[in-house]
Each structure stands twice: as C-alpha cells, then as structure tokens.
Design a protein around this motif. Structure first.
Motif, PDB file in Angstrom:
ATOM      1  N   ALA A   1       0.861  -1.178   0.000  1.00 28.05           N
ATOM      2  CA  ALA A   1       0.000   0.000   0.000  1.00 28.05           C
ATOM      3  C   ALA A   1       0.900   1.232   0.000  1.00 28.05           C
ATOM      4  O   ALA A   1       2.065   1.158   0.386  1.00 28.05           O
ATOM      5  CB  ALA A   1      -0.894   0.004   1.242  1.00 28.05           C
ATOM      6  N   PRO A   2       0.367   2.378  -0.403  1.00 28.95           N
ATOM      7  CA  PRO A   2       1.190   3.589  -0.369  1.00 28.95           C
ATOM      8  C   PRO A   2       1.441   4.071   1.055  1.00 28.95           C
ATOM      9  O   PRO A   2       0.622   3.852   1.940  1.00 28.95           O
ATOM     10  CB  PRO A   2       0.354   4.613  -1.149  1.00 28.95           C
ATOM     11  N   ALA A   3       2.570   4.716   1.236  1.00 30.55           N
ATOM     12  CA  ALA A   3       2.880   5.317   2.531  1.00 30.55           C
ATOM     13  C   ALA A   3       2.302   6.720   2.576  1.00 30.55           C
ATOM     14  O   ALA A   3       2.442   7.478   1.621  1.00 30.55           O
ATOM     15  CB  ALA A   3       4.391   5.369   2.736  1.00 30.55           C
ATOM     16  N   SER A   4       1.652   7.052   3.677  1.00 29.65           N
ATOM     17  CA  SER A   4       1.137   8.408   3.859  1.00 29.65           C
ATOM     18  C   SER A   4       2.208   9.336   4.407  1.00 29.65           C
ATOM     19  O   SER A   4       2.083  10.549   4.329  1.00 29.65           O
ATOM     20  CB  SER A   4      -0.052   8.397   4.813  1.00 29.65           C
ATOM     21  N   GLY A   5       3.244   8.764   4.991  1.00 29.62           N
ATOM     22  CA  GLY A   5       4.352   9.541   5.527  1.00 29.62           C
ATOM     23  C   GLY A   5       5.543   8.652   5.776  1.00 29.62           C
ATOM     24  O   GLY A   5       5.395   7.451   6.024  1.00 29.62           O
ATOM     25  N   ILE A   6       6.742   9.223   5.694  1.00 26.64           N
ATOM     26  CA  ILE A   6       7.988   8.485   5.911  1.00 26.64           C
ATOM     27  C   ILE A   6       8.860   9.285   6.860  1.00 26.64           C
ATOM     28  O   ILE A   6       8.960  10.501   6.760  1.00 26.64           O
ATOM     29  CB  ILE A   6       8.751   8.272   4.591  1.00 26.64           C
ATOM     30  N   CYS A   7       9.504   8.583   7.790  1.00 17.30           N
ATOM     31  CA  CYS A   7      10.371   9.220   8.781  1.00 17.30           C
ATOM     32  C   CYS A   7      11.618   8.360   8.968  1.00 17.30           C
ATOM     33  O   CYS A   7      11.510   7.142   9.143  1.00 17.30           O
ATOM     34  CB  CYS A   7       9.594   9.333  10.089  1.00 17.30           C
ATOM     35  N   HIS A   8      12.780   8.973   8.918  1.00 15.35           N
ATOM     36  CA  HIS A   8      14.038   8.261   9.130  1.00 15.35           C
ATOM     37  C   HIS A   8      14.577   8.614  10.510  1.00 15.35           C
ATOM     38  O   HIS A   8      14.780   9.789  10.819  1.00 15.35           O
ATOM     39  CB  HIS A   8      15.055   8.624   8.063  1.00 15.35           C
ATOM     40  N   LEU A   9      14.798   7.605  11.339  1.00 15.24           N
ATOM     41  CA  LEU A   9      15.351   7.828  12.667  1.00 15.24           C
ATOM     42  C   LEU A   9      16.867   7.891  12.610  1.00 15.24           C
ATOM     43  O   LEU A   9      17.498   7.351  11.691  1.00 15.24           O
ATOM     44  CB  LEU A   9      14.910   6.721  13.626  1.00 15.24           C
ATOM     45  N   ARG A  10      17.445   8.501  13.599  1.00 13.61           N
ATOM     46  CA  ARG A  10      18.892   8.701  13.684  1.00 13.61           C
ATOM     47  C   ARG A  10      19.663   7.384  13.649  1.00 13.61           C
ATOM     48  O   ARG A  10      20.760   7.307  13.123  1.00 13.61           O
ATOM     49  CB  ARG A  10      19.182   9.462  14.978  1.00 13.61           C
ATOM     50  N   GLU A  11      19.074   6.331  14.220  1.00 12.80           N
ATOM     51  CA  GLU A  11      19.750   5.036  14.289  1.00 12.80           C
ATOM     52  C   GLU A  11      19.717   4.292  12.959  1.00 12.80           C
ATOM     53  O   GLU A  11      20.294   3.223  12.833  1.00 12.80           O
ATOM     54  CB  GLU A  11      19.091   4.162  15.366  1.00 12.80           C
TER      55      GLU A  11
END
Length: 130
Positions: free
Chosen positions: A15-25
């Motif tokens: 399914a499509p992503a509504s949002g993406i976030c990259h964490l520091r780790e």
C-alpha cells in the motif's frame, strides 16, 4: 508519492505510505491509512511497532525529533497529533510507546479533502527565531 523510496515502500507494505520518517539510528518508519505505523527496511519484514490505544489507522503523517527520541503522527479524521516515545529493547529492537501527549489540530474550513495530511518537526530554536 513519486520518489523511488516511495515506490519501494508501496511494494514492501502492499500500500502507499502516507508519511515516511528516518530515525537517527537508521530505521525507517512509515504510516499508512490502513496499516498504522510500520518499521520497514531492505532486508526486514515490515512490522507494526506502535503500542497503545492510539496506535490506530487513518494516519497521514509522521515526523521525529533530531535525536530520534520521540515520534509524532497525525490522524486525519480525529485531527489528533499523537506523540510516541522511542524505546529500544536490550537487543536494540525498536518500539514506540504512547507518551500520553495528544493534541488536536483545528478543523480545516472549505477543504474538499478530509483534513490534515502531513506533519513536520521544527526545533524549538527555529520556532523561537533564535
């Protein structure tokens, strides 16, 4: 989402992503309307990681602080911004736990679409103009 990573996420979670976030780790988190908050990666099976009653669907955006200690998501229908504390088990496994901080955004007027579609983190120093 037209980025290559967006296409990869769509293929991985179906399914499509509504949002993406990259964490520091190095972890990547995505939100999807129907699947909630997921951790995704190249050689990792997608897994739901949010814990708590607010770990629900209809999420439209995700962001984190620069240190990767807190994640916020926005729920479109309820207009809620829900904060999660990022924790790690002894083996380094990632988990999100409700922080208890839930805010509500104002209702949008004269909008054909349902509501809030994204969220971003602005450090306090930038918000204060320093």
């Amino acid at each position: 989402m037209t980025t290559t990573f967006g296409h990869v996420v769509r293929r991985v979670i179906g399914a499509p992503a509504s949002g993406i976030c990259h964490l520091r780790e190095g972890e990547t988190l995505v939100v999807n309307d129907d699947k909630g908050i997921l951790r995704v990666g190249h050689r990792v099976k997608p897994e739901e990681i949010a814990i708590g009653k607010e770990a629900r669907h209809d999420l439209e955006g995700i962001t984190c602080d620069p240190k990767g200690n807190r994640v916020w998501v926005v729920a479109e229908q309820t207009r809620q911004v829900i904060a999660y504390d990022v924790t790690r088990a002894k083996r380094g496994q990632l988990a999100l736990h409700e922080s208890g901080e839930i805010r509500r955004l104002p209702k949008l007027k004269n909008v054909d679409n349902k509501g809030w579609e994204g969220i971003a983190f602005l450090p306090k120093e930038a918000a204060d103009g320093k």
